[in-house]
Every structure is written in structure tokens, then in C-alpha cells.
Enzyme design. Structure first.
Site, PDB file in Angstrom:
ATOM      1  N   GLY A 291       0.858  -1.190   0.000  1.00 30.87           N
ATOM      2  CA  GLY A 291       0.000   0.000   0.000  1.00 30.87           C
ATOM      3  C   GLY A 291       0.891   1.236   0.000  1.00 30.87           C
ATOM      4  O   GLY A 291       2.108   1.145  -0.215  1.00 30.87           O
ATOM      5  N   ALA A 292       0.272   2.399   0.245  1.00 28.75           N
ATOM      6  CA  ALA A 292       1.049   3.646   0.198  1.00 28.75           C
ATOM      7  C   ALA A 292       2.225   3.604   1.170  1.00 28.75           C
ATOM      8  O   ALA A 292       3.323   4.062   0.849  1.00 28.75           O
ATOM      9  CB  ALA A 292       0.145   4.828   0.523  1.00 28.75           C
ATOM     10  N   ALA A 293       2.012   3.037   2.359  1.00 25.81           N
ATOM     11  CA  ALA A 293       3.082   3.039   3.369  1.00 25.81           C
ATOM     12  C   ALA A 293       4.252   2.168   2.911  1.00 25.81           C
ATOM     13  O   ALA A 293       5.412   2.593   2.959  1.00 25.81           O
ATOM     14  CB  ALA A 293       2.529   2.558   4.708  1.00 25.81           C
TER      15      ALA A 293
ATOM     16  N   HIS B 197     -17.085   3.702   8.885  1.00 26.61           N
ATOM     17  CA  HIS B 197     -17.451   4.736   7.910  1.00 26.61           C
ATOM     18  C   HIS B 197     -18.973   4.734   7.793  1.00 26.61           C
ATOM     19  O   HIS B 197     -19.585   3.667   7.675  1.00 26.61           O
ATOM     20  CB  HIS B 197     -16.803   4.434   6.558  1.00 26.61           C
ATOM     21  CG  HIS B 197     -16.802   5.599   5.627  1.00 26.61           C
ATOM     22  ND1 HIS B 197     -17.950   6.088   5.046  1.00 26.61           N
ATOM     23  CD2 HIS B 197     -15.797   6.387   5.175  1.00 26.61           C
ATOM     24  CE1 HIS B 197     -17.640   7.126   4.278  1.00 26.61           C
ATOM     25  NE2 HIS B 197     -16.335   7.327   4.337  1.00 26.61           N
TER      26      HIS B 197
ATOM     27  N   ARG C 217     -17.323  11.230  11.951  1.00 31.67           N
ATOM     28  CA  ARG C 217     -17.795   9.934  11.428  1.00 31.67           C
ATOM     29  C   ARG C 217     -18.508   9.076  12.465  1.00 31.67           C
ATOM     30  O   ARG C 217     -19.494   8.420  12.153  1.00 31.67           O
ATOM     31  CB  ARG C 217     -16.605   9.132  10.905  1.00 31.67           C
ATOM     32  CG  ARG C 217     -16.202   9.590   9.570  1.00 31.67           C
ATOM     33  CD  ARG C 217     -15.147   8.713   8.972  1.00 31.67           C
ATOM     34  NE  ARG C 217     -14.769   9.370   7.734  1.00 31.67           N
ATOM     35  CZ  ARG C 217     -13.722   9.066   7.009  1.00 31.67           C
ATOM     36  NH1 ARG C 217     -12.926   8.097   7.390  1.00 31.67           N
ATOM     37  NH2 ARG C 217     -13.454   9.710   5.908  1.00 31.67           N
TER      38      ARG C 217
ATOM     39  N   LEU D 239      -3.818   8.546   4.235  1.00 32.44           N
ATOM     40  CA  LEU D 239      -2.846   8.517   3.131  1.00 32.44           C
ATOM     41  C   LEU D 239      -1.682   9.448   3.459  1.00 32.44           C
ATOM     42  O   LEU D 239      -0.527   9.150   3.148  1.00 32.44           O
ATOM     43  CB  LEU D 239      -3.518   8.898   1.813  1.00 32.44           C
ATOM     44  CG  LEU D 239      -4.557   7.892   1.301  1.00 32.44           C
ATOM     45  CD1 LEU D 239      -5.205   8.383   0.008  1.00 32.44           C
ATOM     46  CD2 LEU D 239      -3.928   6.513   1.062  1.00 32.44           C
TER      47      LEU D 239
ATOM     48  N   GLU E  45     -14.083  17.822   3.574  1.00 32.88           N
ATOM     49  CA  GLU E  45     -14.613  16.603   4.206  1.00 32.88           C
ATOM     50  C   GLU E  45     -14.939  16.911   5.660  1.00 32.88           C
ATOM     51  O   GLU E  45     -14.521  17.952   6.192  1.00 32.88           O
ATOM     52  CB  GLU E  45     -13.615  15.443   4.071  1.00 32.88           C
ATOM     53  CG  GLU E  45     -13.663  14.828   2.676  1.00 32.88           C
ATOM     54  CD  GLU E  45     -12.754  13.625   2.479  1.00 32.88           C
ATOM     55  OE1 GLU E  45     -13.019  12.846   1.554  1.00 32.88           O
ATOM     56  OE2 GLU E  45     -11.785  13.448   3.230  1.00 32.88           O
TER      57      GLU E  45
ATOM     58  N   LYS F 296       0.860  -9.716  -0.312  1.00 29.32           N
ATOM     59  CA  LYS F 296      -0.006 -10.891  -0.165  1.00 29.32           C
ATOM     60  C   LYS F 296      -0.597 -11.379  -1.487  1.00 29.32           C
ATOM     61  O   LYS F 296      -0.649 -12.574  -1.738  1.00 29.32           O
ATOM     62  CB  LYS F 296      -1.128 -10.480   0.790  1.00 29.32           C
ATOM     63  CG  LYS F 296      -2.058 -11.533   1.258  1.00 29.32           C
ATOM     64  CD  LYS F 296      -2.839 -10.969   2.454  1.00 29.32           C
ATOM     65  CE  LYS F 296      -3.971 -11.833   2.887  1.00 29.32           C
ATOM     66  NZ  LYS F 296      -4.634 -11.351   4.111  1.00 29.32           N
TER      67      LYS F 296
ATOM     68  N   GLY G 245     -11.665   9.527  -1.229  1.00 22.99           N
ATOM     69  CA  GLY G 245     -11.810  10.960  -0.931  1.00 22.99           C
ATOM     70  C   GLY G 245     -10.593  11.783  -1.279  1.00 22.99           C
ATOM     71  O   GLY G 245     -10.660  12.781  -1.985  1.00 22.99           O
ATOM     72  N   GLY G 246      -9.411  11.390  -0.743  1.00 21.44           N
ATOM     73  CA  GLY G 246      -8.229  12.162  -1.057  1.00 21.44           C
ATOM     74  C   GLY G 246      -7.194  12.169   0.049  1.00 21.44           C
ATOM     75  O   GLY G 246      -7.197  11.317   0.943  1.00 21.44           O
TER      76      GLY G 246
ATOM     77  N   HIS H 139     -14.033   0.497   8.783  1.00 26.15           N
ATOM     78  CA  HIS H 139     -13.275   1.211   7.748  1.00 26.15           C
ATOM     79  C   HIS H 139     -11.788   1.319   8.066  1.00 26.15           C
ATOM     80  O   HIS H 139     -10.953   1.098   7.199  1.00 26.15           O
ATOM     81  CB  HIS H 139     -13.901   2.600   7.618  1.00 26.15           C
ATOM     82  CG  HIS H 139     -13.297   3.458   6.547  1.00 26.15           C
ATOM     83  ND1 HIS H 139     -13.266   3.078   5.222  1.00 26.15           N
ATOM     84  CD2 HIS H 139     -12.698   4.691   6.605  1.00 26.15           C
ATOM     85  CE1 HIS H 139     -12.684   4.037   4.508  1.00 26.15           C
ATOM     86  NE2 HIS H 139     -12.324   5.013   5.325  1.00 26.15           N
TER      87      HIS H 139
ATOM     88  N   ARG I 233      -9.952   9.070  13.582  1.00 25.63           N
ATOM     89  CA  ARG I 233      -9.143   9.679  12.515  1.00 25.63           C
ATOM     90  C   ARG I 233      -9.942  10.699  11.722  1.00 25.63           C
ATOM     91  O   ARG I 233     -11.081  10.448  11.339  1.00 25.63           O
ATOM     92  CB  ARG I 233      -8.632   8.601  11.556  1.00 25.63           C
ATOM     93  CG  ARG I 233      -7.913   9.173  10.349  1.00 25.63           C
ATOM     94  CD  ARG I 233      -7.280   8.112   9.501  1.00 25.63           C
ATOM     95  NE  ARG I 233      -8.223   7.248   8.826  1.00 25.63           N
ATOM     96  CZ  ARG I 233      -8.808   7.517   7.650  1.00 25.63           C
ATOM     97  NH1 ARG I 233      -8.561   8.657   7.026  1.00 25.63           N
ATOM     98  NH2 ARG I 233      -9.626   6.643   7.107  1.00 25.63           N
TER      99      ARG I 233
END
Ligand code: FAD
Ligand code: SIN
Length: 555
Positions: free
Chosen positions: A26-28, A248, A294, A396, A125, A47, A60-61, A355, A390
Site C-alpha cells: 500500500g502507500a506506506a 465509515h 464519522r 494517506l 470533508e 499478499k 476521498g483524497g 473502515h 481519525r
């Protein structure tokens, strides 16, 4: 030039050596690989495929304080307000300030985010005091991973192994050691293309993402079974804030449709929530209406579902033109279209789903865990940036900032290590005695056990919790643990579904035990039997590790 070895699995050996091992794409993990490769040879395992991750589905972003009317101080303030008194302010400051060069660099690398004049088109958001979310339509995750993957593929010092399932961390926990000497990690045991493999590393980074799949309703893809949390737990890592699971408010609820998120950005663009009677209800629960935090929106939806005895509510974005919707939400509109909905004229049936995990492997801001040579970043880690809840689009950002830090720090650590790791009894972890375990696994219906874990968590350890229900689930989970027997402590099997089941059980137990311990409501953790936030007793964090019951520690 593209590195020819980077995406096709080279011949699989039973043992590999590398400087820095990264688990997760993923991004990390991708950002960590790029940082580490500046100083070291890197092996990145994942995986399934390189593109499959929670990141890929992010809609979302990315929140970043780059807009003209925005400041780092305001972004920190909003993040800490959402975190409900539990954020580590130093970690938040680092994320928000280092996030600006990390996002600028992503744009430099070719991320084709939506743009307006000379600036990215910032969107709104929930719980953000400014428009600060940069995005690519509703497919920000795909754009982000595309850019990072392209760079990883072009980096010769990064070797990628796909379909490589990490089982257990290899440590010298059993070795003789003097006094204060700490445990060290030397890589991981894994199943690569159905072969048991041992990947030895001078430094290891866990970037295995979240655990949404321990719940039946979730926005997360199938890979998110919490493997990294469980492997870290078995290796003796300290885990923290595990009671804080974010739900979420709006996942698609349609017969036959897969788990699919309907981005908060739909509400950011003025989308409203209606119950089955057609009544708009959020204003009665919170002054910010649909853009309330949320946890508030999720609980409100659940309450409306209960009051109307109907299994979903509806999201209405029909005030926007079809052209706007197609441009701003292409993924959401095309997905819903496949199930017969035209969201420019139809209401979208939604309900909350698991989520994001705020808690995880405890790390400092250098991403160091309590095990030497082991680093963690992204959703599986917990620096304390998110506190009890969060803020939208901060994940991200966290992945980019702490991924880069992890890669850098792991490479520095690797450079201090001897050429070869000590001789460890590593094979114990990778299935030399798999006959017995495979038989055990084969006798049990793993899908059935996974369902039992999911159902009990959804019933008692989700959006609204209470002591009695939590205890019931704890008993159910313990019974499952007993029925699984040795597999709970010894994952010596190559049956991936069985290992996932064990992992899901471990994380379910961690979440449940931590939720039992916190006798108040805060952020995403809502106890109906303790509905108030209790700062006097509970502005504290809960730490758990394999050998110890939950421990309450100061901020
Ligand atoms: P992931 O992206 O989940 O990557 C984990 C990687 O580890 C995967 O490649 C996986 O295959 C691999 N892995 C897992 N277990 C193993 C194993 N046993 N062996 C080997 N590899 C393994 N956040 C935002 O900030 N903005 C958003 O707009 C946003 N939208 C979202 C929308 C959706 C639908 C979802 C699900 C999440 C969203 N989030 C968003 C949250 C955010 O996407 C994630 O928290 C973040 O992407 C996590 O990144 P990561 O790198 O830590 O983990
Ligand atoms: C969304 O698009 O609603 C998800 C954003 C996030 O989880 O931060």
C-alpha cells in the site's frame, strides 16, 4: 528503464537475504521501499498483487495544509479535535508539516490530481475547518499507488515478490540474552507461490494495512484480515489503542453488490442523508449535520435504522447535475450504475461499515517498534496521530510521511548490522511439521469460523458497545481459540485461510479486550453503559501485548 525483476516473481528459493524487507504494497510500504532503496537493497513482499491494498481503493483524497487560507496549525487543531484528546501532538505536528513536502513530491512524480488554476482543487470533508483535500476524482488511491508503483518498478534496488504471504516475524526471542538486551527481528517466514520461504533481513518494516475484514460489513478489500497486527502480537510487540475502530457511515447496501465505499466527499459536496421515510435526520443529532464526525454520523444512521426498522438509509446527491457527478465521482457512479442506480436521479442505499483501525503496533515517530530491527508504518502502526478517531483523508498522509521515515530509518539500521543474521531456529515457524497442522485445518471449516468471528464482533464490538455484550463476545472468541487449539500459538501450516483465521481471531481478541477495559465513550469507541467521555480517568491509552493483560498508560 523498468527493472525486469521487479514485478515478476524471480525463482522462489527456500531462503532469501536482503538488507531491508518491507511487507505490504500500500502507500506506506511503497513509500518506505522508495526511501529505503536510496541506501539499501530492498525486498518488498505482498499478499496478492502489487496493486491490491486498501490504498488502491481510497476515494476521498489526501488532507494537506496547502490551500491559501490554510495553516499547519489549523490542520493540527482539526486532527487533534477529531482524535478526542488522545492524539500524540508531536506525531501530529510531524505528519502535518512533513506531509506538505511528501504531497508536493507526489505531484512532482506525476500524480495527476484535480487542479484548479495554479492550485490543486481542494475539497471539503467532515470535521475539517478548511477545504484541504487533494484528490483525483474519487479514485485518489489508485492514482497514488500508480505513481508509487511506477517508481518502485523503475528502481533496480527494489525486488518485489507478489503472492507472498507473510506468516511470522523471525526473532531471537528464544535466544540466551543478558539483562536488558532486547529482542531483534531478522525477517519473516512466508508462503510464496505455495512454497514455504524464509526471508532474512537486517531490518524489517511491517506495512500490512488494516483489519476491516474481521467485520462482516466493511469498506476494506479481502486482503485486510489483520495479518500484520497478529504477527507483531505473536512476536511480542506492544499494541496500543486497539479499541478504536472507525466505522465509515456510508458503505453501499445493495443486494449482490460487493463491499463498496460511498465517499464522504459525496456529503462534502452537499449530499444529504434520508431515512426510509424520506426524512433528513442528521440535524437532529449534530449541529454540523451530514458533516459531523464519522462516529456521530455512523451512530445516528444506526439509530435511524433501528427507529425505522429498516436495514439502511439513503444518501441523496441528486441536487448535482449528471455532468458534475460523472466528473467528480466517476468510480462511484459507474459502480452504482452496474447495479441499476443512476445517482444523479436515484437515492443511494447506504449503511455503516468497518473502515479504519486507529490503533496498532506501538511505534515512536521514527516508526521503531519495541523490537530491534522491526519498524511499522501506515494503518498497521500506531504513532498516536489519530488518537481515538481519525480525521478524514489523514491516513494517506500518514502513510506517505511515516512510510518515508520507516524506509529511511530501517536502511540506516540495516547499515549497522553484520552481513549475515545469526543462526536462528527459523524453520520452526514455516511449516516443517505441517502434516499435523494441515490435518487440523482441513478438519475445520475456516470460512465458518471466520463468519463466527465476524458475526460476534458486529453484534457486540462495533459501533455501539456495552459491557455485557463485550464479555459475551470475549467468551465466544475464547471458545473459538480453544477449538483451534495449537494453531492459535503455532502457525506452522501453509494453509493461508487457516493462518488468516488465526490472525483474525487474535485481532478480534485484542479489540474486544481493549474495548472491555475502556469504561467510557471517546471518539470511535462508544459504550452505551458509559456514554460520557471521562477525561479524569481515561485521558489515557491502553497497551496490550501477548503476555500481559491490558495496561493503562499515560498519554
Ligand atoms: P494498505 O494500503 O492496506 O496495504 C497493505 C498491504 O499489505 C497490501 O498490499 C496487502 O496485500 C499487504 N499485506 C497484508 N497482509 C499481508 C501478509 N500477510 N503478507 C504479505 N502482505 C500482506 N484514507 C485517506 O486518507 N483518504 C481516503 O480517501 C481514503 N479512502 C479510503 C477508501 C476505502 C475504500 C478504504 C478501504 C480506505 C480508505 N482510506 C482513506 C484509508 C486508507 O486508504 C488506508 O488506511 C491506507 O491506504 C492504508 O495504507 P497502508 O499502506 O497502511 O495499507
Ligand atoms: C472517504 O472517501 O470517505 C474515505 C476517506 C477516508 O477514509 O479518509
Amino acid at each position: 528503464m523498468e527493472n525486469p525483476n521487479s514485478v515478476m516473481n524471480p525463482e522462489v528459493h527456500s531462503s532469501w537475504d536482503t538488507d531491508v524487507l518491507i511487507i505490504g504494497s500500500g502507500a506506506a510500504g511503497l513509500r518506505a521501499a522508495l526511501a529505503a532503496s536510496e541506501q539499501a537493497h530492498v525486498t518488498l513482499i505482498t499478499k496478492t498483487t502489487l496493486t491490491e491494498s486498501n490504498t488502491h481503493y481510497a476515494q476521498g483524497g489526501i488532507a494537506v495544509a496547502m490551500n491559501l487560507d490554510d495553516t499547519i496549525a489549523l490542520h493540527i487543531k482539526d486532527t487533534c479535535a477529531a482524535g478526542a484528546g488522545l492524539c500524540d501532538v508531536g506525531a501530529v505536528e510531524m505528519m502535518v508539516s512533513e506531509g506538505i513536502p511528501r504531497v508536493a513530491e507526489l505531484l512532482d512524480w506525476g500524480a495527476n490530481f484535480d487542479w484548479e488554476g495554479t492550485l490543486p482543487r481542494f475539497t471539503q470533508e467532515a470535521a475539517h475547518s478548511r477545504r484541504r483535500i487533494v484528490h483525483k476524482g474519487d479514485a485518489t488511491g489508485r492514482e497514488t499507488t500508480d505513481v508509487l508503483i511506477q517508481r518502485v518498478r523503475n528502481t533496480e534496488r527494489i525486488r518485489v515478490l507478489q503472492n507472498a504471504f507473510a506468516i511470522d516475524l523471525l526473532t531471537d526471542a528464544d535466544a540466551e540474552r543478558s539483562g536488558e538486551e532486547s529482542v531483534t527481528c531478522y525477517g519473516v517466514s512466508a508462503v510464496v507461490e505455495e512454497q514455504a520461504v524464509c526471508i532474512r533481513a537486517k531490518a524489517t518494516i511491517l506495512a500490512t494495512g488494516g483489519l476491516g475484514r474481521v467485520y462482516p460489513c466493511t469498506s476494506n478489500p479481502q486482503i485486510a484480515t489483520g495479518d500484520g497486527f497478529a504477527a507483531a502480537w505473536r512476536a511480542g510487540c506492544e499494541m496500543i489503542d486497539m479499541e478504536f475502530v472507525q466505522f465509515h457511515p456510508t458503505t453501499l447496501f445493495l443486494d449482490g453488490a460487493p463491499n463498496f465505499l460511498i465517499s464522504e466527499a459525496v456529503r462534502g459536496e452537499g449530499g444529504t442523508l434520508l431515512n426510509i421515510r424520506g426524512e433528513r435526520f442528521m440535524e437532529k443529532y449534530h449541529e454540523k449535520g451530514e458533516l459531523a464526525p464519522r462516529d456521530v454520523v455512523s451512530r445516528s444512521i444506526q439509530n435511524e435504522m433501528y427507529l425505522t426498522q429498516f436495514p439502511c438509509v439513503y444518501l441523496d446527491i441528486t441536487h448535482k447535475t449528471k455532468d458534475f457527478i460523472l466528473e467528480r465521482f466517476p468510480t462511484i457512479s459507474s459502480t452504482t450504475q452496474r447495479y441499476g442506480l443512476d445517482i444523479s436521479i436515484d437515492l443511494i442505499p447506504v449503511r455503516p461499515g468497518a473502515h479504519f483501525m486507529m490503533g496498532g503496533i506501538r511505534t515512536d515517530t521514527d516508526t521503531q517498534t519495541n523490537i530491534d530491527g522491526l519498524y511499522a508504518c501506515g494503518e498497521v502502526a500506531c504513532t498516536g496521530v489519530h488518537g481515538a478517531n481519525r480525521l478524514a483523508s489523514n491516513s494517506l498522509l500518514e502513510c506517505l510521511v511515516y512510510g518515508a521515515r520507516a524506509g529511511n530509518n530501517a536502511a540506516i539500521f540495516a547499515s549497522t548490522q553484520p552481513a549475515h543474521p545469526p543462526n536462528l531456529p527459523v524453520l520452526r515457524n514455516i511449516g516443517t511439521s505441517d502434516a499435523l497442522s494441515t490435518n487440523t485445518a482441513a478438519e475445520m471449516d475456516m470460512d465458518q469460523i471466520k463468519s463466527e468471528i465476524r458475526e460476534t464482533l458486529w453484534e457486540n464490538v462495533s459501533i455501539e458497545r456495552n459491557g455485557e455484550g463485550l464479555q459475551d463476545s470475549f467468551t465466544v472468541l475464547q471458545d473459538i481459540a480453544e477449538s483451534l487449539g495449537d494453531m492459535v500459538t503455532c502457525t506452522d501450516t501453509r494453509d493461508i485461510s487457516a493462518i488468516e483465521t488465526v490472525n483474525m481471531l487474535s485481532v478480534a481478541l485484542m479489540i474486544t479486550q481493549s474495548a472491555i477495559a475502556r469504561t467510557e465513550s471517546r471518539g470511535a469507541h462508544y459504550r452505551a453503559d458509559f456514554p460520557a467521555q471521562d477525561d479524569t480517568t481515561w485521558q489515557r491509552r491502553i497497551l496490550i501485548s501477548q503476555d500481559n493483560p491490558p495496561e493503562i498508560i499515560p498519554l
